[in-house]
Motif scaffolding. Structure first.
Motif, PDB file in Angstrom:
ATOM      1  N   TRP A  33       0.846  -1.191   0.000  1.00 30.52           N
ATOM      2  CA  TRP A  33       0.000   0.000   0.000  1.00 30.52           C
ATOM      3  C   TRP A  33       0.883   1.243   0.000  1.00 30.52           C
ATOM      4  N   LEU A 398      -9.218  -0.705   1.886  1.00 27.28           N
ATOM      5  CA  LEU A 398      -9.188   0.406   2.829  1.00 27.28           C
ATOM      6  C   LEU A 398     -10.511   0.449   3.569  1.00 27.28           C
ATOM      7  N   PRO A 406      -8.921   5.824   7.931  1.00 27.31           N
ATOM      8  CA  PRO A 406      -8.664   4.775   6.941  1.00 27.31           C
ATOM      9  C   PRO A 406      -7.478   3.891   7.299  1.00 27.31           C
ATOM     10  N   VAL A 408      -5.558  -0.164   6.390  1.00 24.08           N
ATOM     11  CA  VAL A 408      -5.422  -1.290   5.469  1.00 24.08           C
ATOM     12  C   VAL A 408      -5.869  -2.541   6.210  1.00 24.08           C
TER      13      VAL A 408
END
Length: 695
Positions: A33, A398, A406, A408
């Protein structure tokens, strides 16, 4: 950052809590990410958790001085991809595509192993996609003309096109050119088909786009492909729809999201060639008119949006996974499909699941909101679209909730049981104000919003926050800045005015030719409604916003609405914006206001600068601007501020020399927040720091 041990949030903690996580990608090599933490690194980091066993720690993959970010369309989008341990990414500085092989022993890459794949002068790249079988990478290329050496003026246009780049030699071939914009190139699993999205001025990717495709030819000597070679997949030319997020099933059927029936839903159509490629007879008849052999079928018909406006390319709001079921008794093996899809309901983005046990034409079972812990879910990613029977399904995405920003997240779906774990947890607060979903139903239309009440003051002053775009929406997850303002003494309304996304095409189109009217009217209607319900002090209302939201704040100020207004890189002169903004939005005002030549009076009337007149009383203003802003240039602020002051009104301005459209540096973000707080305190809108705050 973890805020669980504090009750009151400081400005420093707010800015630290604005670290941005984006574009998760789950592959055979592990979880990736992007992360931008302004206090630690001005560049965007690529983070990696290797898939080489449990207990692996997340690591920063690129060495110091390297960032991953595309600036195509100025807003960018997905900037990296990888396969078989080879990573490709858009360099944040040069905007060229770089490449490197991941080490067998997971570690941060050394600069010496990083090689340039492209070296095209004045080019930007975005959304790189690898061919599944051949050594080619497809990407969006944006060519910017050089300014004249004497005048500094740019006479040529920015060119957008799709290009193929050989990953071994760097050879570059233009595949498709001629449309104003391209996005979302995707290959079928066997590599025989290439599809993409394109559109032309004056459309935007949320008003009208086309899904195009072609049979891939390994010999690229005949490119760029001509328009008569390209196949219109959807829509036909007499229809209007905004198509986005194309893809393929494991059998080569085409998937896409379209709003031609009123909401962004997911559709499937049978490919004319599937995974088998052309038959001999079809190969002889190459002037076929379409790449598909059936009308699209709505795989998940809901009266709700399953995608947001594609301001950035590379969005992913669904994953359709398949696996072959085992043969039982006399029953043959068949394909089981599982669809995971984001659905927006009343401003919240939820995850739904649908299972087809006997192929996509068979019966199905649906589970709505299968992760109720979250209020926002997006960017779904899976390592593979096809799995073996009994294999555990894994998705990364997300996700945010009212108490966690937010993050992961990894989902595991096994034996009909769904669980999840955080790969990187966002900012978390132990004491938060939860939003109330507000819908104001009027005879002509509705207005939506998220209302955060100040808990210790039932009639607190109201802050109206207007999102950017304006074709965007209020974010339903934790926003440390909103929590900060609630603690300082505001109640906050995060407004979803007419034109916002997440409520269907008809709601978006209510802003057509009405920008500067409908959005501001909705802000006033909501403020009046909340005051009538005894939830706010109706005589003490401020309005603030960024970009398009800043325009709404400036327009409110020139009309004498509200107590004060704060604008971050807002628009004051619509005519000037139409002439000076970047290519991606250079015709956006045709839809929002009307054609400049045909509606010049409308442009003047709705421009805060051009409609500013001496009135008995106008609210105090606070304006912030980045000097390098190409989307809303700095003269939009300076000219307006000069006139506002010349007429005898209060207007404070702050310019950040090294910022563009959206402030990225920690020190500037902190200064902006502290300055805005002092602005409200110095005018008596909020109590000063010595007085008790609302908690």
């Amino acid at each position: 950052m973890n805020n669980t041990d504090i009750s009151l949030i400081s400005p420093e903690q707010v800015v630290r809590g604005q670290a941005q996580l984006s574009f998760p990608l789950l592959t055979q090599e592990g979880q990736f990410w992007l992360q931008h933490h302004a206090e630690e690194n001005p560049l965007t980091d690529l983070i990696w958790i290797p898939d080489s066993g449990h207990g692996q720690e997340a690591m920063t993959l690129l060495p110091e001085g390297y960032g991953v970010r595309s600036k195509v369309h100025e807003y960018g989008g997905m900037p990296y991809t990888l396969a078989e341990n080879q990573l490709f990414w858009v360099d944040e500085h040069s905007q060229q595509i770089l490449t490197a092989f991941l080490s067998d022993s997971p570690t941060t890459l050394k600069a010496s192993v990083i090689k340039p794949l492209t070296q095209q002068k004045n080019a930007r790249y975005g959304e790189p996609v690898l061919h599944p079988c051949a050594p080619w990478l497809i990407a969006i290329e944006e060519l910017h003309p050089e300014p004249d050496d004497l005048t500094g003026q740019v006479s040529a246009d920015v060119i957008n096109q799709l290009v193929a780049i050989h990953i071994n030699t760097g050879r570059r071939q233009v595949l498709v050119t001629g449309a104003d914009f391209y996005s979302s190139p995707r290959f079928s699993p066997d590599g025989n088909q290439l599809i993409w999205i394109e559109w032309n001025h004056p459309d935007q990717p949320w008003t009208s786009t086309r899904l195009k495709g072609i049979q891939w030819q390994e010999d690229l000597s005949a490119v760029p492909w001509q328009s008569e070679q390209l196949m219109a997949i959807f829509p036909s030319y007499h229809q209007t729809s905004a198509v986005q997020q194309p893809g393929f099933t494991d059998q080569g059927e085409i998937l896409f999201i379209s709003d031609h029936e009123g909401f962004w839903n997911l559709y499937l159509c049978q490919s004319k060639y599937g995974r088998r490629g052309k038959s001999e007879s079809e190969a002889e008849n190459t002037d076929t008119a379409a790449l598909v052999s059936s009308l699209p079928v709505n795989l998940y018909p809901v009266q709700a949006d399953c995608a947001s406006a594609p301001w950035q390319f590379g969005n992913s709001h669904y994953q359709l996974l398949s696996r072959c079921t085992k043969k039982q008794n006399d029953k043959p093996a068949s394909s089981e499909y599982r669809l995971y899809i984001c659905v927006c309901r009343q401003g919240l983005w939820q995850l739904d699941k649908r299972i087809w046990s006997e192929g996509l034409t068979g019966p199905s079972v649906t589970e709505q909101n299968c992760l109720p812990e979250f209020s926002s879910i997006s960017f779904l990613s899976s390592a593979s679209c096809a799995m073996e029977a009994g294999e555990r399904i894994k998705l990364s995405f997300l996700a945010a909730s009212p108490a966690i920003s937010p993050s992961v997240v990894m989902l595991s779906d096994h034996n009909a049981r769904i669980s999840f774990e955080y790969q990187r947890r966002g900012t978390e607060l132990d004491s938060v104000v939860y939003p109330e979903r507000v819908r104001l139903k009027l005879p002509e239309h509705s207005v939506y919003g998220l209302f955060y009440p100040c808990l210790n003051n039932p009639t607190a002053p109201l802050m109206i926050n207007v999102h950017g775009g304006p074709t965007s929406c209020a974010f339903p997850g934790l926003q440390p800045q909103i929590q900060f303002w609630c603690q300082q003494g505001f109640s906050v309304l995060d407004l979803n005015h007419r034109g916002s996304t997440g409520f269907g095409r008809a709601y978006r189109e209510q802003l057509k030719h009405q920008w500067g009217e409908a959005d501001l009217e909705d802000a006033r209607l909501m403020a009046h409604y909340l005051a009538s319900q005894g939830k706010i002090d109706g005589d003490n209302v401020v309005i603030r916003g960024q970009s398009a939201g800043g325009y709404c704040a400036l327009r409110a100020a020139t009309l004498g609405y509200f107590t004060a207004a704060v604008s971050l890189y807002g628009i004051s002169d619509l005519k000037l914006l139409a002439q000076s903004t970047h290519k991606f939005e250079s015709h956006y005002l045709h839809w929002l206001i009307g054609h400049p030549e045909h509606h010049s009076m409308r442009y003047q009337f709705r421009s805060p600068l051009l409609s500013l007149r001496e009135e008995k009383q106008l609210p105090d203003l606070l304006l912030f601007q980045g000097k390098k802003d190409r989307i809303v240039p700095i003269d939009q602020m300076t000219r307006f501020a000069q006139l506002y002051r010349a007429l005898g009104y209060q207007c404070e301005t702050f310019v950040y020399e090294d910022e563009a459209h959206g402030f990225r540096q920690y020190g500037n973000r902190l200064h902006q927040l502290q300055t805005e707080l002092f602005f409200y305190q110095s005018r008596g809108i909020l109590p000063d720091a010595k007085k008790k705050k609302c908690t």
